[in-house]
Design a protein around this motif. Structure first.
Motif, PDB file in Angstrom:
ATOM      1  N   SER A   1       1.005  -1.501   0.248  1.00  0.00           N
ATOM      2  CA  SER A   1       0.026  -0.074   0.003  1.00  0.00           C
ATOM      3  C   SER A   1       0.731   1.119   0.079  1.00  0.00           C
ATOM      4  CB  SER A   1      -0.929   0.176   1.454  1.00  0.00           C
ATOM      5  OG  SER A   1      -1.883  -0.843   1.188  1.00  0.00           O
ATOM      6  N   TYR A   2       0.346   2.284  -0.702  1.00  0.00           N
ATOM      7  CA  TYR A   2       0.891   3.821  -0.620  1.00  0.00           C
ATOM      8  C   TYR A   2      -0.166   4.400  -0.301  1.00  0.00           C
ATOM      9  CZ  TYR A   2       1.649   8.214  -2.715  1.00  0.00           C
ATOM     10  OH  TYR A   2       1.821   9.679  -2.968  1.00  0.00           O
ATOM     11  N   ILE A   3       0.101   5.327   0.822  1.00  0.00           N
ATOM     12  CA  ILE A   3      -1.134   6.143   1.479  1.00  0.00           C
ATOM     13  C   ILE A   3      -0.810   7.590   0.698  1.00  0.00           C
ATOM     14  CG2 ILE A   3      -2.019   7.294   3.461  1.00  0.00           C
ATOM     15  CD1 ILE A   3      -2.076   4.393   3.463  1.00  0.00           C
ATOM     16  N   LYS A   4      -2.037   8.153   0.025  1.00  0.00           N
ATOM     17  CA  LYS A   4      -2.346   9.272  -0.852  1.00  0.00           C
ATOM     18  C   LYS A   4      -3.182  10.008  -0.143  1.00  0.00           C
ATOM     19  CE  LYS A   4      -5.507   9.712  -4.035  1.00  0.00           C
ATOM     20  NZ  LYS A   4      -6.151  10.955  -4.177  1.00  0.00           N
ATOM     21  N   THR A   5      -2.760  11.513  -0.113  1.00  0.00           N
ATOM     22  CA  THR A   5      -3.270  12.353   0.531  1.00  0.00           C
ATOM     23  C   THR A   5      -4.135  13.206  -0.570  1.00  0.00           C
ATOM     24  OG1 THR A   5      -1.980  12.741   2.515  1.00  0.00           O
ATOM     25  CG2 THR A   5      -3.398  14.457   2.139  1.00  0.00           C
ATOM     26  N   ALA A   6      -5.312  13.267  -0.617  1.00  0.00           N
ATOM     27  CA  ALA A   6      -6.485  14.053  -1.457  1.00  0.00           C
ATOM     28  C   ALA A   6      -6.502  15.553  -1.346  1.00  0.00           C
ATOM     29  CB  ALA A   6      -7.703  13.222  -1.322  1.00  0.00           C
ATOM     30  N   GLU A   7      -6.946  16.181  -2.455  1.00  0.00           N
ATOM     31  CA  GLU A   7      -6.995  17.740  -2.224  1.00  0.00           C
ATOM     32  C   GLU A   7      -7.748  17.736  -1.160  1.00  0.00           C
ATOM     33  OE1 GLU A   7      -9.705  20.578  -4.940  1.00  0.00           O
ATOM     34  OE2 GLU A   7      -8.030  19.483  -5.881  1.00  0.00           O
ATOM     35  N   SER A   8      -8.945  17.234  -0.692  1.00  0.00           N
ATOM     36  CA  SER A   8      -9.515  17.404   0.676  1.00  0.00           C
ATOM     37  C   SER A   8      -8.965  17.066   1.762  1.00  0.00           C
ATOM     38  CB  SER A   8     -10.587  16.420   0.484  1.00  0.00           C
ATOM     39  OG  SER A   8     -10.621  15.082   0.827  1.00  0.00           O
ATOM     40  N   GLY A   9      -7.870  16.292   1.583  1.00  0.00           N
ATOM     41  CA  GLY A   9      -7.107  16.039   2.952  1.00  0.00           C
ATOM     42  C   GLY A   9      -7.119  14.664   3.517  1.00  0.00           C
ATOM     43  N   ALA A  10      -8.175  14.085   2.917  1.00  0.00           N
ATOM     44  CA  ALA A  10      -8.614  12.565   3.252  1.00  0.00           C
ATOM     45  C   ALA A  10      -7.280  12.037   2.804  1.00  0.00           C
ATOM     46  CB  ALA A  10      -9.711  12.222   2.619  1.00  0.00           C
ATOM     47  N   LYS A  11      -7.143  10.739   3.614  1.00  0.00           N
ATOM     48  CA  LYS A  11      -5.909   9.792   3.223  1.00  0.00           C
ATOM     49  C   LYS A  11      -6.645   8.538   2.526  1.00  0.00           C
ATOM     50  CE  LYS A  11      -2.900  11.513   6.196  1.00  0.00           C
ATOM     51  NZ  LYS A  11      -2.166  12.510   5.601  1.00  0.00           N
ATOM     52  N   ARG A  12      -6.205   8.055   1.555  1.00  0.00           N
ATOM     53  CA  ARG A  12      -6.583   6.727   0.695  1.00  0.00           C
ATOM     54  C   ARG A  12      -5.199   5.741   0.693  1.00  0.00           C
ATOM     55  NH1 ARG A  12     -11.442   5.244  -0.098  1.00  0.00           N
ATOM     56  NH2 ARG A  12     -11.194   4.555  -2.068  1.00  0.00           N
ATOM     57  N   ALA A  13      -5.512   4.704   1.153  1.00  0.00           N
ATOM     58  CA  ALA A  13      -4.639   3.404   0.908  1.00  0.00           C
ATOM     59  C   ALA A  13      -4.699   3.007  -0.644  1.00  0.00           C
ATOM     60  CB  ALA A  13      -4.805   2.414   1.890  1.00  0.00           C
ATOM     61  N   GLN A  14      -3.686   3.088  -1.410  1.00  0.00           N
ATOM     62  CA  GLN A  14      -3.693   2.832  -2.881  1.00  0.00           C
ATOM     63  C   GLN A  14      -2.931   1.251  -2.696  1.00  0.00           C
ATOM     64  OE1 GLN A  14      -5.012   4.882  -5.317  1.00  0.00           O
ATOM     65  NE2 GLN A  14      -5.763   5.985  -3.545  1.00  0.00           N
ATOM     66  N   ALA A  15      -3.557   0.281  -2.808  1.00  0.00           N
ATOM     67  CA  ALA A  15      -3.087  -1.112  -2.944  1.00  0.00           C
ATOM     68  C   ALA A  15      -2.659  -1.654  -4.175  1.00  0.00           C
ATOM     69  CB  ALA A  15      -4.038  -1.918  -2.211  1.00  0.00           C
ATOM     70  N   PHE A  16      -1.583  -2.200  -4.275  1.00  0.00           N
ATOM     71  CA  PHE A  16      -0.912  -2.608  -5.771  1.00  0.00           C
ATOM     72  C   PHE A  16      -0.144  -3.864  -5.354  1.00  0.00           C
ATOM     73  CE2 PHE A  16       1.727   0.488  -3.670  1.00  0.00           C
ATOM     74  CZ  PHE A  16       3.123  -0.148  -3.954  1.00  0.00           C
ATOM     75  N   CYS A  17       0.183  -4.601  -6.360  1.00  0.00           N
ATOM     76  CA  CYS A  17       0.983  -5.832  -6.537  1.00  0.00           C
ATOM     77  C   CYS A  17       2.371  -5.384  -6.025  1.00  0.00           C
ATOM     78  CB  CYS A  17       0.823  -6.533  -7.775  1.00  0.00           C
ATOM     79  SG  CYS A  17       2.142  -8.077  -7.689  1.00  0.00           S
ATOM     80  N   PRO A  18       3.099  -6.131  -5.201  1.00  0.00           N
ATOM     81  CA  PRO A  18       4.319  -5.850  -4.994  1.00  0.00           C
ATOM     82  C   PRO A  18       5.437  -6.328  -5.867  1.00  0.00           C
ATOM     83  CG  PRO A  18       3.792  -7.563  -3.482  1.00  0.00           C
ATOM     84  CD  PRO A  18       2.535  -7.067  -4.129  1.00  0.00           C
ATOM     85  N   GLU A  19       5.003  -7.087  -6.666  1.00  0.00           N
ATOM     86  CA  GLU A  19       5.751  -7.943  -7.900  1.00  0.00           C
ATOM     87  C   GLU A  19       5.753  -7.058  -9.467  1.00  0.00           C
ATOM     88  OE1 GLU A  19       7.829 -10.419  -7.224  1.00  0.00           O
ATOM     89  OE2 GLU A  19       7.156 -10.167  -4.720  1.00  0.00           O
ATOM     90  N   CYS A  20       4.391  -6.865  -9.788  1.00  0.00           N
ATOM     91  CA  CYS A  20       4.421  -6.178 -10.990  1.00  0.00           C
ATOM     92  C   CYS A  20       3.681  -4.624 -10.943  1.00  0.00           C
ATOM     93  CB  CYS A  20       3.548  -6.998 -11.832  1.00  0.00           C
ATOM     94  SG  CYS A  20       1.889  -7.087 -11.601  1.00  0.00           S
ATOM     95  N   GLY A  21       3.504  -4.381  -9.836  1.00  0.00           N
ATOM     96  CA  GLY A  21       3.135  -2.804  -9.888  1.00  0.00           C
ATOM     97  C   GLY A  21       1.309  -2.752 -10.156  1.00  0.00           C
ATOM     98  N   THR A  22       0.562  -3.655 -10.546  1.00  0.00           N
ATOM     99  CA  THR A  22      -0.742  -3.289 -10.955  1.00  0.00           C
ATOM    100  C   THR A  22      -1.455  -2.821  -9.875  1.00  0.00           C
ATOM    101  OG1 THR A  22      -0.584  -5.236 -12.292  1.00  0.00           O
ATOM    102  CG2 THR A  22      -2.601  -4.379 -11.719  1.00  0.00           C
ATOM    103  N   PRO A  23      -2.310  -1.531 -10.030  1.00  0.00           N
ATOM    104  CA  PRO A  23      -3.165  -1.346  -8.979  1.00  0.00           C
ATOM    105  C   PRO A  23      -4.388  -2.083  -8.846  1.00  0.00           C
ATOM    106  CG  PRO A  23      -2.597   0.488 -10.509  1.00  0.00           C
ATOM    107  CD  PRO A  23      -1.965  -0.874 -11.171  1.00  0.00           C
TER     108      PRO A  23
END
Length: 135
Positions: A59-81
């Motif tokens: 996971s990568y934690i992204k902070t949106a324009e609103s300030g809300a945090k979202r976990a972006q989950a992706f494959c650690p091998e190939c990077g597919t979201p």
């Protein structure tokens, strides 16, 4: 509707039950950058209706324009979201990336959000030369 899917290499796999009427295209600039393309297509899945059947994503934690945090989950091998979800306590809703589902051709978008950020050339796609297979 039952769906199943995986990342490109198959390391991360999942099963879910979705409402195919809730598929959304997001044109926000964060989605453009995170997908490396013009928009992102997702379907929401309540936590109780989503199950990983293979490895855990990274996971990568992204902070949106609103300030809300979202976990972006992706494959650690190939990077597919694979999905995005909220961070912290409370029930989760997974925004599953439609392109990872085997049933993606049945998951037709019914809504677009952040349309003010949509790339200007999208309406002209039907006018561009189409080749069935490259090469």
């Amino acid at each position: 509707m039952r769906i199943d899917g995986s990342c490109h290499c198959g390391h991360v796999r999942y099963e879910a039950t979705v409402d195919p009427e809730k598929v959304t295209i997001c044109h926000c600039t964060d989605c453009q950058v995170l997908t490396g393309t013009a928009f992102r297509v997702t379907v929401p899945v309540p936590e109780s209706q989503f199950r990983l059947t293979a490895a855990e994503p990274k996971s990568y934690i992204k902070t949106a324009e609103s300030g809300a945090k979202r976990a972006q989950a992706f494959c650690p091998e190939c990077g597919t979201p694979i999905y995005a979800t909220s961070v912290g306590e409370g029930p989760k809703v997974y925004g599953v990336r439609v392109g990872t589902a085997k049933q993606r051709d049945q998951l037709v978008p019914s809504r677009q959000v952040w349309h003010r950020s949509a790339l200007h050339w999208l309406p002209g796609l039907n006018e561009i030369e189409a080749v069935e297979k490259d090469g």
